[in-house]
Design an enzyme around this catalytic site. Sequence first.
Site, short mmCIF file in Angstrom:
data_model
loop_
_atom_site.label_atom_id
_atom_site.label_comp_id
_atom_site.label_asym_id
_atom_site.label_seq_id
_atom_site.Cartn_x
_atom_site.Cartn_y
_atom_site.Cartn_z
N HIS A 51 0.83 -1.20 0.00
CA HIS A 51 0.00 0.00 0.00
C HIS A 51 0.87 1.26 0.00
O HIS A 51 2.09 1.19 0.17
CB HIS A 51 -0.93 -0.01 1.20
CG HIS A 51 -2.03 -1.02 1.10
ND1 HIS A 51 -3.06 -1.12 2.01
CD2 HIS A 51 -2.27 -2.00 0.17
CE1 HIS A 51 -3.88 -2.10 1.68
NE2 HIS A 51 -3.42 -2.65 0.56
N GLU A 53 1.24 3.72 2.12
CA GLU A 53 1.98 4.02 3.35
C GLU A 53 3.25 3.18 3.44
O GLU A 53 4.30 3.68 3.85
CB GLU A 53 1.10 3.74 4.58
CG GLU A 53 -0.18 4.55 4.61
CD GLU A 53 -1.36 3.83 4.00
OE1 GLU A 53 -2.47 3.93 4.55
OE2 GLU A 53 -1.19 3.15 2.95
N ALA A 157 -18.92 9.19 -29.64
CA ALA A 157 -18.55 10.28 -30.56
C ALA A 157 -19.74 10.54 -31.47
O ALA A 157 -20.39 9.60 -31.94
CB ALA A 157 -17.33 9.89 -31.38
N THR A 201 -24.50 -3.31 -32.02
CA THR A 201 -23.11 -2.87 -32.20
C THR A 201 -22.19 -4.07 -32.41
O THR A 201 -21.30 -4.05 -33.27
CB THR A 201 -22.64 -2.05 -30.99
OG1 THR A 201 -23.44 -0.87 -30.89
CG2 THR A 201 -21.19 -1.66 -31.13
N ASP A 205 -20.64 -3.86 -36.09
CA ASP A 205 -19.28 -3.31 -36.06
C ASP A 205 -18.21 -4.38 -35.82
O ASP A 205 -17.04 -4.13 -36.09
CB ASP A 205 -19.17 -2.25 -34.96
CG ASP A 205 -20.06 -1.05 -35.21
OD1 ASP A 205 -20.69 -0.98 -36.29
OD2 ASP A 205 -20.15 -0.18 -34.33
N LEU A 209 -12.93 -4.50 -28.81
CA LEU A 209 -13.02 -3.92 -27.47
C LEU A 209 -11.77 -4.17 -26.63
O LEU A 209 -11.85 -4.27 -25.40
CB LEU A 209 -14.27 -4.44 -26.73
CG LEU A 209 -15.62 -4.17 -27.41
CD1 LEU A 209 -16.76 -4.65 -26.52
CD2 LEU A 209 -15.79 -2.70 -27.76
N ARG A 212 -5.36 -1.44 -27.89
CA ARG A 212 -4.34 -1.60 -28.94
C ARG A 212 -3.51 -0.33 -29.14
O ARG A 212 -2.36 -0.41 -29.57
CB ARG A 212 -5.01 -1.99 -30.28
CG ARG A 212 -5.81 -3.28 -30.18
CD ARG A 212 -6.48 -3.63 -31.51
NE ARG A 212 -7.40 -2.59 -31.98
CZ ARG A 212 -8.64 -2.45 -31.52
NH1 ARG A 212 -9.10 -3.24 -30.56
NH2 ARG A 212 -9.42 -1.51 -32.00
N GLY A 289 -24.20 1.40 -28.83
CA GLY A 289 -24.93 2.28 -29.73
C GLY A 289 -25.92 3.15 -28.97
O GLY A 289 -25.98 3.14 -27.73
#
Length: 351
Positions: A51, A53, A157, A201, A205, A209, A212, A289
Site C-alpha cells: 500500500h 503508506e 462520438a 453494435t 461493427d 473492445l 491496442r 450504440g
Amino acid sequence: MEEEYKYMRRCIQLAQNGRCNAAPNPMVGAVIVCDRQIIGEGYHIRCGEAHAEVNAIRSVKDPSLLKRSTIYVSLEPCSHYGKTPPCADLIIEKQIPRIVIGCIDPFSEVAGRGIRKLKDAGREVIVGVMEEECRQLIRRFITFHTLHRPYITLKWAESADGYLDMQRKDGCPVMLSSPLTSMLVHKKRTEHSAIMVGTRTARLDNPGLTVRHWYGRSPVRVVIDRSAALSPALQLFDGNTPTLVFTEKPHEAALNVEYIPIDYSQDTLPQMMHALYERRLQSLLVEGGSMLLQSFIDAGLWDEAFVETAPVLLHSGAKAPKISDDMPFEVSLVFGRNFRHYRQANRANAG
C-alpha cells in the site's frame, strides 16, 4: 493549514499513478514530512502489492526520522489483514507520531477502525484535509462499495449535427474519432474493469473492445445477446480476452466466454450491474450504440459521460443519445476536438 493542503495535494498527485493497476483497490498516495521537508513518498501501485503508506515508509533513507515525522495519506490507513498486513499497525510500529488523513475509508472492513487504532496508540490524527478531493479520487471505489454496482462511464462520438452513424444494415461504421482521439479511447479502456456494447453494435461493427493504441490491460468485455444469436466468429468470442454475455437462457460456456442468464421480463440493467458487482468489476465503460447508451441515461444509471463532437455532418442516420439540457457539463478542446464531460452530482459521495 496551507502546509497540510500542500502535502495532501501531493498525495493525490501520487495516487493517480495507480489509476490503471490499483483496482479493485482504491488509488492512494502517501507523503512523509520531517522538519517541513518531504523525506518519503509512495502510492499504491498494484492490487495485491504494498500500500501507499508502506511504499512511502520504505522510501525513507533515514528511518530514525520517522519518530518525529508526519505521514500524510489520502485515505484512512487500513486496519485489517487482506492481501497485505494493516498499514495502521506499521505506522504504529515505526512510531510515526502524527497522521494527516484525507478521507475515511468507506470499505466496511476499515470504515474508521484504522483511525481508532492510531488514536488508541496515542498518535495525533487529523482527518478531513481536502476531503472532497480525496473522495473524488476514489469515487469508483466508493460507488462500488456503497451502491453495490460498478462506476459507470458512458462514452460516444457524434457528428456536429448529432448522429452516431449512418443508417446501415452492414458495412463499416463512420469513423468519427480521429486517430489521436481514438488513442484516448483506448487509454480510457485501460482505466476501466469492463467495457460494454449491445447486440446491434456487436453484430454490425464486430468490435474487438481491446486495448491496442495505448499501454495497459484490456477490460473484461460485456455484450448483450438475449437470444444467443451472435455469430461465434465475432471478435468478441475469440477467447483472447474474458467476455461476459447477458442472455435469456442458460448457454454452454465457450473459451474465455461466460453466458449469464437474466430475467428479461424484469428491468435488465440492474440485473446486469449486480452480476458485474458480484464479479468484482469495479468500473464499466459503455461504448455501445444509441439504444444502449440511452437506456442507461433514461434509467439514471450512470456516473460520468464523455461526448466527442466530430466536425462533420451526417444529415441522417442513428441519432446520438440525449442527456437532459439541465445537466451541467464541462467543455474541453482535445486534439482539435470538442469534448463534453458530464458528471452526476454527488455520486462520489453516495451512501
